[in-house]
Design an enzyme around this catalytic site. Structure first.
Site, short mmCIF file in Angstrom:
data_model
loop_
_atom_site.label_atom_id
_atom_site.label_comp_id
_atom_site.label_asym_id
_atom_site.label_seq_id
_atom_site.Cartn_x
_atom_site.Cartn_y
_atom_site.Cartn_z
CG ASP A 283 -1.82 1.20 1.32
OD1 ASP A 283 -2.26 1.67 0.26
OD2 ASP A 283 -2.08 1.69 2.43
CB SER A 284 0.31 4.76 -0.87
OG SER A 284 -0.94 4.90 -0.23
CE1 TYR B 9 2.85 5.40 -3.55
CE2 TYR B 9 1.68 3.61 -4.66
CZ TYR B 9 2.81 4.09 -4.04
OH TYR B 9 3.90 3.27 -3.91
N GLY B 10 -2.69 9.15 -4.24
CA GLY B 10 -3.94 9.64 -4.85
C GLY B 10 -3.80 10.86 -5.73
CB CYS C 271 -2.67 0.88 -2.68
SG CYS C 271 -2.55 2.57 -3.29
CG ASN C 272 -9.12 1.81 -3.02
OD1 ASN C 272 -9.95 1.14 -3.60
ND2 ASN C 272 -9.00 1.80 -1.71
CB THR C 273 -4.09 5.36 -6.00
OG1 THR C 273 -4.88 6.15 -5.11
CG2 THR C 273 -3.62 6.21 -7.15
CD GLU D 195 -3.36 8.08 8.23
OE1 GLU D 195 -2.50 8.94 8.49
OE2 GLU D 195 -3.28 7.30 7.27
CB CYS E 16 -11.08 4.41 1.39
SG CYS E 16 -9.64 5.04 2.30
CB THR E 17 -7.23 0.32 2.63
OG1 THR E 17 -6.44 1.50 2.50
CG2 THR E 17 -7.19 -0.47 1.34
CG HIS E 18 -7.36 4.96 6.02
ND1 HIS E 18 -6.54 4.73 4.95
CD2 HIS E 18 -6.59 5.57 6.95
CE1 HIS E 18 -5.32 5.20 5.23
NE2 HIS E 18 -5.34 5.72 6.43
#
Lengths: 272, 272
Positions: free
Chosen positions: A15-16, A47-48, A78-80, A157, A189-191
């Site tokens: 992931d980023s 990355y977005g 990572c989505n991007t 976060e 989104c992974t968050h």
């Protein structure tokens, strides 16, 4: 690809930054025999906001780092990077490559009864329309509705996932989607798995939440089985962590994502 | 440095992204005769999480881009770059270089009567202790108290500066500082001037807010005068904008920072 040696190799996850740890957590829970190597490209996060070409270069550099460590399968958590770099990675690597968008889209298509699906994510993910395209490719009759939720990542976060402020912000972001009468909502989104309870209580019991992290872990299970790559087990699984910038914040914030077991992370020289 | 030609040259201003536009806005208001060139390094934002060496390299690349455009003075409108790269830039460039930390620290030292000064900023700025060191260097008798406010930047970029959610979050972040009986609070982040009203109403009328952007604009005025570099005027000032990644988001979000006059931004090839 059926030798015992290959089966015992680790799964690579990248992931980023920190978010992919929710995917890793679900992989570890779904596949308790599998060793993993995680790389968070924390020096180059996010990355977005970067161009397609840059993302492809970053993803290639990170993938080579993991492939050099003998992984048997790569998860782009990572989505991007999933939106931009999956084809490139699949055409150049000789291990299976799984992104987070296709599994989430497939799970949404399976879940919806009314054909009205919502997608939430970062500004970049929503602007890319990656989930909507993937859903439409599977079933063009489905109508999608999207909403960017830029504050969700910093709130998670900050450790405020269960906070009342977050509930107020979630209610505001999701109010538009509620008027569209969706029956399925993709957490793109992974968050966002850390906000599942908050989002569920805003959307109500009639909206099914699709957790891309969970869907991706199930996809990993299927692909390992189909390729005869599952680890037969016999010893407790190990999880190694790498980052491209100072591990300090990754460890503090990351523990909220992965839970116990994230105690140290090594510095990886990627694209230096 | 007294030729008319040099006086009419623009002031260069750079930041990792959008925040420095509050500094630019105050420079434009304080020095209405001055032309400016702004560069937002949006392809490499944020600087806060990157290493000292990387920040120095980025700052040098950006400074060369602006110096090549014949600036007469450089403003480093970025806290991280001010903390790490100012000495390097001052020793290699032949124009005056002004950061945002020293002016903010000086204004705080002038303002405090009780010698109890608070500093708020991003996680990176607070961890660097840059403001506290600069304040102590001016007056070792001053006691400083700090608080990182990680959600302030995303809240401002979301356009929620005046929102009640932001007021609730500000009250929570600042509650610790309130118990320390400070009489002066440094807004140690270029995004925070947009939250001045909210922060003022939380801190109450007895706490003087130090706006680093304002203090920096006054410093630019002083340095231009002292070096005989002020523009005598005679035509309306022009403001040029450059970014290192897609200008779209910079223009949308940046307008909230700079106000009218930010209509286009060109792509700058920096460190490509």
């Amino acid at each position: 690809m059926l030798s015992k040696d290959i089966n015992r190799r680790p799964i690579g996850v990248f992931d980023s930054g920190i978010g992919g740890l929710t995917v890793l957590r679900d992989i570890a829970a779904t596949l308790p025999n599998e060793d993993t190597i995680y790389l968070g490209d924390t020096a180059r996060v996010p990355y977005g906001s970067k161009s397609r070409e840059t993302i492809i270069r970053y993803a290639r550099e990170v993938a080579y780092f993991l492939v050099a460590r003998q992984i048997k399968l790569l998860v782009v958590a990572c989505n991007t990077a999933s939106a931009f770099a999956l084809d490139e990675l699949r055409s150049t690597l000789d291990v299976p490559v799984i992104g987070v968008i296709e599994p989430g889209a497939r799970a949404a298509v399976r879940a919806t009864k009314t054909g009205r699906v919502g997608v939430i994510g970062t500004e970049g993910t929503i602007r890319s329309s990656a989930y909507c395209k993937a859903i439409k490719a599977l079933n063009p009759a489905i109508t999608t509705f999207t909403q960017a939720c830029p504050l969700f990542v910093p709130l998670v976060e900050e450790g405020w996932a269960g906070d009342e402020v977050t509930a107020v912000i979630a209610a505001r972001y999701l109010s538009g989607l509620k008027t569209h009468d969706i029956d399925t909502l993709v957490l793109g989104c992974t968050h966002y798995p850390l906000l599942k309870d908050t989002i569920a209580s805003v959307m109500g019991p009639d909206v099914r939440l699709i957790d891309s992290a969970e869907a991706t872990a199930e996809e990993v299970l299927r692909v390992l089985s189909a390729n005869g790559l599952a680890n037969p087990g016999g010893k407790s699984a190990s999880h190694a962590f790498f980052v491209t910038d100072s591990p300090e914040r990754f460890l503090t914030v990351g523990s909220r994502f992965f839970g116990p077991g994230l105690e140290k992370a090594a510095l990886a020289a990627v694209g230096a």
